[in-house]
Design an enzyme around this catalytic site. Structure first.
Site, PDB file in Angstrom:
ATOM      1  N   ASP A 186      -5.952  -8.675   2.003  1.00  0.00           N
ATOM      2  CA  ASP A 186      -7.075  -7.938   1.420  1.00  0.00           C
ATOM      3  C   ASP A 186      -7.772  -8.804   0.364  1.00  0.00           C
ATOM      4  O   ASP A 186      -8.995  -8.973   0.364  1.00  0.00           O
ATOM      5  CB  ASP A 186      -6.513  -6.655   0.782  1.00  0.00           C
ATOM      6  CG  ASP A 186      -7.596  -5.634   0.491  1.00  0.00           C
ATOM      7  OD1 ASP A 186      -8.737  -5.840   0.909  1.00  0.00           O
ATOM      8  OD2 ASP A 186      -7.287  -4.627  -0.172  1.00  0.00           O
TER       9      ASP A 186
ATOM     10  N   LYS B 191       4.636 -14.943  -0.511  1.00  0.00           N
ATOM     11  CA  LYS B 191       5.130 -15.333  -1.841  1.00  0.00           C
ATOM     12  C   LYS B 191       6.652 -15.380  -1.696  1.00  0.00           C
ATOM     13  O   LYS B 191       7.395 -14.749  -2.439  1.00  0.00           O
ATOM     14  CB  LYS B 191       4.672 -14.288  -2.876  1.00  0.00           C
ATOM     15  CG  LYS B 191       5.033 -14.587  -4.317  1.00  0.00           C
ATOM     16  CD  LYS B 191       4.120 -15.599  -4.960  1.00  0.00           C
ATOM     17  CE  LYS B 191       4.613 -15.930  -6.370  1.00  0.00           C
ATOM     18  NZ  LYS B 191       3.891 -17.055  -6.980  1.00  0.00           N
TER      19      LYS B 191
ATOM     20  N   ASP C 259     -11.565 -11.156   0.652  1.00  0.00           N
ATOM     21  CA  ASP C 259     -12.698 -11.016  -0.280  1.00  0.00           C
ATOM     22  C   ASP C 259     -13.063 -12.395  -0.831  1.00  0.00           C
ATOM     23  O   ASP C 259     -14.240 -12.770  -0.891  1.00  0.00           O
ATOM     24  CB  ASP C 259     -12.338 -10.105  -1.465  1.00  0.00           C
ATOM     25  CG  ASP C 259     -12.733  -8.648  -1.232  1.00  0.00           C
ATOM     26  OD1 ASP C 259     -12.633  -8.202  -0.073  1.00  0.00           O
ATOM     27  OD2 ASP C 259     -13.126  -7.958  -2.192  1.00  0.00           O
TER      28      ASP C 259
ATOM     29  N   TYR D  71       0.845  -1.191   0.000  1.00  0.00           N
ATOM     30  CA  TYR D  71       0.000   0.000   0.000  1.00  0.00           C
ATOM     31  C   TYR D  71       0.884   1.246   0.000  1.00  0.00           C
ATOM     32  O   TYR D  71       1.201   1.816   1.040  1.00  0.00           O
ATOM     33  CB  TYR D  71      -0.995  -0.063   1.170  1.00  0.00           C
ATOM     34  CG  TYR D  71      -2.032  -1.097   0.866  1.00  0.00           C
ATOM     35  CD1 TYR D  71      -1.707  -2.457   0.942  1.00  0.00           C
ATOM     36  CD2 TYR D  71      -3.280  -0.748   0.403  1.00  0.00           C
ATOM     37  CE1 TYR D  71      -2.615  -3.426   0.586  1.00  0.00           C
ATOM     38  CE2 TYR D  71      -4.205  -1.720   0.051  1.00  0.00           C
ATOM     39  CZ  TYR D  71      -3.862  -3.056   0.141  1.00  0.00           C
ATOM     40  OH  TYR D  71      -4.761  -4.012  -0.224  1.00  0.00           O
TER      41      TYR D  71
ATOM     42  N   ASP E 240      -0.457 -18.168  -4.099  1.00  0.00           N
ATOM     43  CA  ASP E 240      -1.227 -18.686  -5.242  1.00  0.00           C
ATOM     44  C   ASP E 240      -1.872 -20.027  -4.888  1.00  0.00           C
ATOM     45  O   ASP E 240      -3.053 -20.268  -5.185  1.00  0.00           O
ATOM     46  CB  ASP E 240      -0.408 -18.772  -6.543  1.00  0.00           C
ATOM     47  CG  ASP E 240       1.086 -18.875  -6.344  1.00  0.00           C
ATOM     48  OD1 ASP E 240       1.556 -18.658  -5.212  1.00  0.00           O
ATOM     49  OD2 ASP E 240       1.812 -19.173  -7.307  1.00  0.00           O
TER      50      ASP E 240
HETATM   51  P1  NAD Z   1     -16.910  -3.517  -3.748  1.00  0.00           P
HETATM   52  O1  NAD Z   1     -16.489  -4.361  -2.592  1.00  0.00           O
HETATM   53  O2  NAD Z   1     -17.508  -2.202  -3.422  1.00  0.00           O
HETATM   54  O3  NAD Z   1     -17.982  -4.326  -4.643  1.00  0.00           O
HETATM   55  C1  NAD Z   1     -17.662  -5.557  -5.266  1.00  0.00           C
HETATM   56  C2  NAD Z   1     -18.960  -6.313  -5.573  1.00  0.00           C
HETATM   57  O4  NAD Z   1     -19.560  -6.785  -4.360  1.00  0.00           O
HETATM   58  C3  NAD Z   1     -20.011  -5.430  -6.245  1.00  0.00           C
HETATM   59  O5  NAD Z   1     -20.726  -6.213  -7.157  1.00  0.00           O
HETATM   60  C4  NAD Z   1     -20.915  -5.031  -5.097  1.00  0.00           C
HETATM   61  O6  NAD Z   1     -22.238  -4.718  -5.485  1.00  0.00           O
HETATM   62  C5  NAD Z   1     -20.871  -6.253  -4.211  1.00  0.00           C
HETATM   63  N1  NAD Z   1     -21.055  -5.873  -2.799  1.00  0.00           N
HETATM   64  C6  NAD Z   1     -20.172  -5.229  -2.010  1.00  0.00           C
HETATM   65  N2  NAD Z   1     -20.686  -5.021  -0.806  1.00  0.00           N
HETATM   66  C7  NAD Z   1     -21.925  -5.537  -0.820  1.00  0.00           C
HETATM   67  C8  NAD Z   1     -22.963  -5.631   0.149  1.00  0.00           C
HETATM   68  N3  NAD Z   1     -22.829  -5.144   1.393  1.00  0.00           N
HETATM   69  N4  NAD Z   1     -24.125  -6.224  -0.197  1.00  0.00           N
HETATM   70  C9  NAD Z   1     -24.283  -6.744  -1.420  1.00  0.00           C
HETATM   71  N5  NAD Z   1     -23.325  -6.691  -2.389  1.00  0.00           N
HETATM   72  C10 NAD Z   1     -22.162  -6.094  -2.080  1.00  0.00           C
HETATM   73  O7  NAD Z   1     -15.649  -3.382  -4.668  1.00  0.00           O
HETATM   74  P2  NAD Z   1     -15.377  -2.349  -5.872  1.00  0.00           P
HETATM   75  O8  NAD Z   1     -16.599  -2.191  -6.713  1.00  0.00           O
HETATM   76  O9  NAD Z   1     -14.119  -2.817  -6.485  1.00  0.00           O
HETATM   77  O10 NAD Z   1     -15.041  -0.979  -5.162  1.00  0.00           O
HETATM   78  C11 NAD Z   1     -15.921   0.115  -5.088  1.00  0.00           C
HETATM   79  C12 NAD Z   1     -15.214   1.237  -4.348  1.00  0.00           C
HETATM   80  O11 NAD Z   1     -14.971   0.824  -2.985  1.00  0.00           O
HETATM   81  C13 NAD Z   1     -13.858   1.620  -4.939  1.00  0.00           C
HETATM   82  O12 NAD Z   1     -13.728   3.020  -4.876  1.00  0.00           O
HETATM   83  C14 NAD Z   1     -12.856   0.967  -3.983  1.00  0.00           C
HETATM   84  O13 NAD Z   1     -11.630   1.664  -3.947  1.00  0.00           O
HETATM   85  C15 NAD Z   1     -13.594   1.086  -2.678  1.00  0.00           C
HETATM   86  N6  NAD Z   1     -13.207   0.140  -1.617  1.00  0.00           N
HETATM   87  C16 NAD Z   1     -13.311   0.613  -0.358  1.00  0.00           C
HETATM   88  C17 NAD Z   1     -13.081  -0.224   0.695  1.00  0.00           C
HETATM   89  C18 NAD Z   1     -13.250   0.315   2.084  1.00  0.00           C
HETATM   90  O14 NAD Z   1     -13.743   1.425   2.258  1.00  0.00           O
HETATM   91  N7  NAD Z   1     -12.878  -0.400   3.105  1.00  0.00           N
HETATM   92  C19 NAD Z   1     -12.746  -1.573   0.478  1.00  0.00           C
HETATM   93  C20 NAD Z   1     -12.689  -2.041  -0.829  1.00  0.00           C
HETATM   94  C21 NAD Z   1     -12.931  -1.171  -1.892  1.00  0.00           C
END
Ligand code: NAD
Length: 355
Positions: A240, A183, A244, A130, A216
């Site tokens: 991270d 890794k 996920d 990061y 991996d």
């Molecule tokens: P995301 O985790 O927001 O979404 C990925 C997928 O999961 C999407 O299809 C979304 O609809 C689904 N999803 C996520 N949370 C959900 C929930 N509570 N209920 C149902 N479905 C859910 O990842 P992204 O789209 O890559 O990122 C969107 C933004 O969020 C980007 O700006 C990224 O930088 C940011 N981000 C923030 C954090 C944080 O604040 N901790 C973490 C990861 C990503």
């Protein structure tokens, strides 16, 4: 006791109020004496203060006993010079929240894509890949020419020691197994240092079984034999990504609760992001946010030896378990009929109905 609430972006202002309503209910029923203050971050504060993470947010969090932070849309933020600060980065480094504890577990009643899984990631939270948070001054990511970009990855013995301690303490309360994920076959110095440091800490915990897996292979093994893992100790970016994966395998990203913990501070924050694709539609699953709050209550309860808070964390976790155990009370991402708001109302009713 003071808690700070940061609603965040996208689905943040939908899922955070669910956690807040649950907390207010427990506060009243159990006499927890928690006062809540809200501070805007993200696009809401960019509009009013010209910054996505105003200085006062960090100062207030430093003063609070715990922070509930909604997800933020960092990808869409303007550059730093135009007020685009990453709230997670500022909180994690500013308050030294070095341990990001991220469970991923299958639940009866929730359709999953793997067999039984009940693991917890102990993810180092302050350095690694990061680049925006690894440096004292400046940024670890740079462009040498318009066609050449590099980023620096920082691994320190100190941060590795801290996350290793957190991982082994956690394993002692669970199934006493730690898997170190690196890794180190390629990144021999940085991941080698991380691995060797965790192994060193392992010597103080002879009761804990330790193995190590390359990142991996880990992503394959989480699908193939998810029940083989208990606590997974890893560096920032691997943790991270794998968390996920773990939560999606367990049923969906909306299930991923987490706390960011240091020695003095703690923050509840979902694994997932601001989900702009579903924001404003009342279809987000607030489970991750509520579970994060339950984890934060447990963490503070253990530190303060506070039985009421412990009871609050337990009741919240149990109410979530009950709510998730049947399709009829789940959100749409899991196949249920409920929107975010209705899920929250049903959860509050469960908490209200308890003696
Ligand atoms: P995301 O985790 O927001 O979404 C990925 C997928 O999961 C999407 O299809 C979304 O609809 C689904 N999803 C996520 N949370 C959900 C929930 N509570 N209920 C149902 N479905 C859910 O990842 P992204 O789209 O890559 O990122 C969107 C933004 O969020 C980007 O700006 C990224 O930088 C940011 N981000 C923030 C954090 C944080 O604040 N901790 C973490 C990861 C990503």
């Amino acid at each position: 006791m003071k808690f700070l609430v940061m609603p965040g972006d996208g689905i943040g202002p939908e899922i955070v109020p669910v956690a807040v309503s649950a907390l207010e209910t427990l506060n009243r029923k159990l006499g927890l004496g928690i006062s809540l203050e809200t501070v805007d971050i993200g696009f809401a504060s960019l509009e009013t203060s010209g910054n996505t993470f105003p200085d006062e947010a960090l100062e207030k969090a430093r003063d609070a006993d715990g922070t509930i932070m909604g997800p933020t849309d960092t990808l869409a933020y303007p550059p730093l010079a135009e007020g685009g600060r990453g709230p997670s980065a500022f909180m994690r480094t500013g308050l030294d929240l070095y341990a990001n504890i991220r469970p991923a577990k299958t639940r009866s009643g929730v359709p999953s894509t793997v067999g039984n899984m009940d693991l917890v990631f102990a993810r180092e939270n302050t350095e690694g890949f990061y680049a925006d948070r690894s440096m004292y001054l400046g940024n670890g990511e740079m462009m040498l020419t318009k066609d050449v970009a590099i980023s620096v990855r920082k691994i320190t013995r100190e941060a590795s020691l801290k996350i290793a301690e957190a991982a082994f303490k956690l394993a002692m309360q669970r199934r006493r197994k730690v898997t170190i994920v690196t890794k180190r076959n390629v990144l021999k110095m940085t991941d080698g240092l991380f691995h060797d440091t965790v192994r060193e800490v392992a010597q103080d915990y002879p009761e804990v079984e330790v193995d190590d897996v390359i990142i991996d292979a880990m992503s394959a093994l989480m699908v193939r034999t998810p029940d083989a893992f208990d606590v997974v100790c890893t560096s920032n970016m691997y943790g991270d990504i794998l968390s996920d994966l773990g939560n999606e395998l367990a049923g969906g990203l909306g299930l991923g609760g987490t706390i960011n913990a240091g020695d003095d501070h703690v923050m509840a924050q979902a694994v997932h992001g601001s989900a702009p694709d579903i924001a404003g539609q009342d279809i987000a699953n607030p489970t991750a946010m509520v579970l994060s709050l339950a984890m934060m209550l447990d963490w503070i309860a253990a530190r303060e030896q506070d039985n009421k808070l412990k009871e609050a964390g337990h009741r919240l976790g149990a109410a979530l378990d009950a709510q998730l155990s049947k399709t009829a009370t789940q959100t749409r991402d899991l196949g249920g009929p409920l929107g975010c708001k209705a899920f929250g109302e049903a959860l509050v009713k469960r908490l209200e109905d308890e003696a």
